[in-house]
Design an enzyme around this catalytic site. Sequence first.
Site, PDB file in Angstrom:
ATOM      1  N   THR A  33       0.831  -1.237   0.089  1.00 48.44           N
ATOM      2  CA  THR A  33      -0.041  -0.020   0.233  1.00 48.44           C
ATOM      3  C   THR A  33       0.959   1.288  -0.112  1.00 48.44           C
ATOM      4  OG1 THR A  33      -2.036   0.907   1.116  1.00 48.44           O
ATOM      5  CG2 THR A  33      -0.232  -0.003   2.528  1.00 48.44           C
ATOM      6  N   ASN A  34       0.311   2.532   0.388  1.00 49.25           N
ATOM      7  CA  ASN A  34       1.122   3.650   0.383  1.00 49.25           C
ATOM      8  C   ASN A  34       0.575   4.404   1.591  1.00 49.25           C
ATOM      9  OD1 ASN A  34      -1.171   5.565  -0.397  1.00 49.25           O
ATOM     10  ND2 ASN A  34      -0.950   4.351  -2.246  1.00 49.25           N
TER      11      ASN A  34
END
Length: 224
Positions: A33-34
Site C-alpha cells: 500500500t502507500n
Amino acid sequence: RNYFLDESLLEGKRVLISAGPTQESLDPVRYITNHSSGKQGYAIAKAAKRMGAEVTLVSGPVHLPIPEGVKPVFVTSAQEMFTAMKEESVQADYIIMAAAVADYRPAVAAQDKIKKTGEDLVLKMVRNPDILAWIGQHKAPNQIVCGFAMETRDLDQNAREKMIKKNCDLLIANNLKTPGAGFQTDTNVVTIMTQDHLEHLPKIAKEDLGVLILKTMKEIEKER
Ligand code: CTP
Ligand code: CA
C-alpha cells in the site's frame, strides 16, 4: 481568495469522489500500500455535501468517519476501485479522483501464506488500470473531471502532462517535499491548473481546498 461556502451552489449536482490508498494483496496476511490518509478526499466530500450536492465517496481503507449524508462505497484494491468508479461515474456530474491508487499489484495473490525460504525474495508486480485515464477517456460532454498529481520534482510540467494525457478539466498537484503538504496533514500546499490557467496556492486547509476545487468545477461548467 475567499473560501466562502455557498450552501446552495451545488444543489442538484451529483459529485463522485475517490479517496485513500488501495491495498494490493500478496497473500492472506500481507499487502502492499502507500501512505495516503484519505484526508483530502474526505474533506472534499464534506465540502461538497455542505454545498448542497449529492455525494458518493469511493474509499480505500482509511481510519476516518464518513461525512454525514455522504454515500460510501468501500473498496480495497485498485481493481475494486476501478469497478466501483466505472459504475458510479455513470450518474455523476463532477468526478474527483483524490485516491492514491497503487500503480502495480503483485502478479499473483497467493492462496496460502508465503513461507520464508531463501535469503532473498523477488516479487513480480503487474500494472493496475489507470482509473482517472479511463474516466477522462469515457467522460460525457456534461461531466467535469478533476485529477490529482503527486510529484517530488518538476511539478508544473509533470502535472500538466498528466492533466492532458488523462483528459482532465482540472488538476491539483502537490509536492510531497513541501512542509504542510502531503499525506497525514490537515493542510495542503498545491498548484491548481486548468487547461488555460495555473496558480500556486499558499498553504490551505484541506476542506477549504475542497470548496475551491468544487467552485472551480462549477465555473468550468458555466463557461461551456
Ligand atoms: N490514478 C488512477 N489510477 C491509477 C494511478 C493513478 O486513477 N492506477 C490517478 C490518481 O488518483 C491521480 C492521478 O491519477 O488523480 C495521478 O496520480 P499520480 O500517481 O500522481 O500519477 P501517475 O499517472 O500514476 O504517474 P506516476 O505515479 O508514474 O507519476
Ligand atoms: Ca502513481
